[in-house]
Design an enzyme around this catalytic site. Structure first.
Site, short mmCIF file in Angstrom:
data_model
loop_
_atom_site.label_atom_id
_atom_site.label_comp_id
_atom_site.label_asym_id
_atom_site.label_seq_id
_atom_site.Cartn_x
_atom_site.Cartn_y
_atom_site.Cartn_z
CG HIS A 192 39.18 27.68 45.68
ND1 HIS A 192 38.35 26.66 45.29
CD2 HIS A 192 38.71 28.79 45.07
CE1 HIS A 192 37.41 27.12 44.48
NE2 HIS A 192 37.61 28.43 44.32
CB SER A 211 40.28 31.59 47.24
OG SER A 211 40.57 32.29 46.03
CG ASP A 233 34.31 29.96 45.76
OD1 ASP A 233 34.77 30.89 46.45
OD2 ASP A 233 34.73 29.69 44.61
CG HIS A 280 36.04 27.85 40.79
ND1 HIS A 280 35.60 28.89 41.60
CD2 HIS A 280 35.05 27.66 39.88
CE1 HIS A 280 34.41 29.28 41.19
NE2 HIS A 280 34.06 28.58 40.14
CG ASP A 324 39.05 31.36 42.57
OD1 ASP A 324 38.11 30.55 42.39
OD2 ASP A 324 39.29 31.90 43.67
CG MET A 358 38.40 34.39 37.37
SD MET A 358 38.18 35.92 38.27
CE MET A 358 37.93 35.27 39.93
CG MET A 414 29.72 29.73 42.23
SD MET A 414 31.42 29.71 42.88
CE MET A 414 31.71 31.44 43.26
CG MET A 418 34.88 30.96 37.80
SD MET A 418 35.33 32.17 39.06
CE MET A 418 36.90 31.50 39.57
C1 DX5 Z 1 34.99 34.24 43.19
C2 DX5 Z 1 35.97 33.12 43.46
C3 DX5 Z 1 36.21 32.87 44.89
C4 DX5 Z 1 36.85 34.00 45.63
C5 DX5 Z 1 36.43 33.92 47.05
O1 DX5 Z 1 34.85 34.39 41.84
O2 DX5 Z 1 35.49 31.92 42.88
O3 DX5 Z 1 36.94 31.67 45.09
O4 DX5 Z 1 38.25 33.99 45.59
O5 DX5 Z 1 36.87 35.06 47.69
P1 DX5 Z 1 36.17 35.59 49.00
O6 DX5 Z 1 36.31 34.53 50.03
O7 DX5 Z 1 36.92 36.82 49.30
O8 DX5 Z 1 34.72 35.85 48.67
ZN ZN Z 2 36.45 29.95 43.43
#
Ligand code: DX5
Ligand code: ZN
Length: 219
Positions: free
Chosen positions: A35, A10, A178, A69, A37, A39, A140, A71
């Site tokens: 990956h 990620s 994840d 991903h 992310d 948000m 998750m 969110m």
């Molecule tokens: C959390 C994300 C993850 C995050 C994982 O909201 O969806 O993908 O980047 O990071 P680590 O591996 O540091 O938990």
């Molecule tokens: Zn993620």
């Protein structure tokens, strides 16, 4: 294993002043999945990246596989934007109130792979109706929103149940985990049936150990 093992670093855990470098690091480690992310500050209490960054990374590293991903409270409003920007797979959450089935249709019509995601507190029943049509189920193992959190073992039972269901239903979806993945816990996830591993903090801090622990866990 039904599917090959993929490690999907990620870039949320990478250096945000040089995210192209983070993708180069992933590529140089011999990995293909990135990956990404996204948000919205509503579904999760944080903001991250948008389609502009994805487009720039896809242009610079077109051979990488972008595992997006979302969110977001309203992911259905952004499928075309992320599909056009170069997503290879788009995963949407089961929790918010939006038309999930037609959003999956939209991802499919855009020619992208489909993922459904659920949070640690969400029961597996929330994703079961979508299993026959998705390419990937994302479990998750932290409450989403931030990197660097501690792994919640509730994910392990879910991985195991999803692997069993995949067998019973004769399906082939990937099972991705994840959040809080480390060189210490990755083998346990894989032995329970996970084939796709997201790692942010650990990849950029301790990538070699993570990859070698993951590879030695494959049966
Ligand atoms: C959390 C994300 C993850 C995050 C994982 O909201 O969806 O993908 O980047 O990071 P680590 O591996 O540091 O938990
Ligand atoms: Zn993620």
């Amino acid at each position: 294993m039904v599917n090959s093992l993929e490690i999907a670093p990620s870039i949320l855990g990478g250096d945000h002043s040089a995210l192209g470098e983070s993708v180069a690091q992933i590529k140089n480690a011999g990995l293909k999945w990135v990956h990404f992310d996204v948000m919205d500050g509503h579904f999760v209490p944080n903001l991250s990246f948008g389609p502009g960054l994805l487009k720039a990374l896809k242009k610079k590293f077109p051979d990488m596989f972008y595992d997006v991903h979302l969110m977001l409270d309203n992911p259905h409003l952004y499928i075309d934007a992320f599909a056009d920007a170069g997503a290879d797979l788009i995963a949407i959450h089961a929790e918010p109130d939006y038309p999930i089935a037609s959003t999956l249709d939209n991802i499919h019509s855009a020619g992208k792979k489909l993922g459904i995601v659920f949070n640690p507190k969400t029961e597996i029943g929330a994703v079961i109706p979508y299993l026959p049509r998705v390419d990937l189920v994302l479990v998750m193992s932290v409450q989403p929103g931030f990197g660097g959190q501690k792994f919640n073992p509730v994910a392990l039972e879910k991985i195991e149940r999803l692997a069993k269901l995949r067998d019973e239903l004769k399906l082939s979806y990937r099972i991705e985990v994840d959040g809080g993945i480390t060189a210490e816990n990755v083998a346990e996830c894989i032995s329970r049936g996970c084939d796709t591993v997201v790692a942010g903090t650990e990849f950029f801090k301790n990538g070699e150990a993570l990859i070698s622990a993951a590879n030695s866990a494959i049966k």
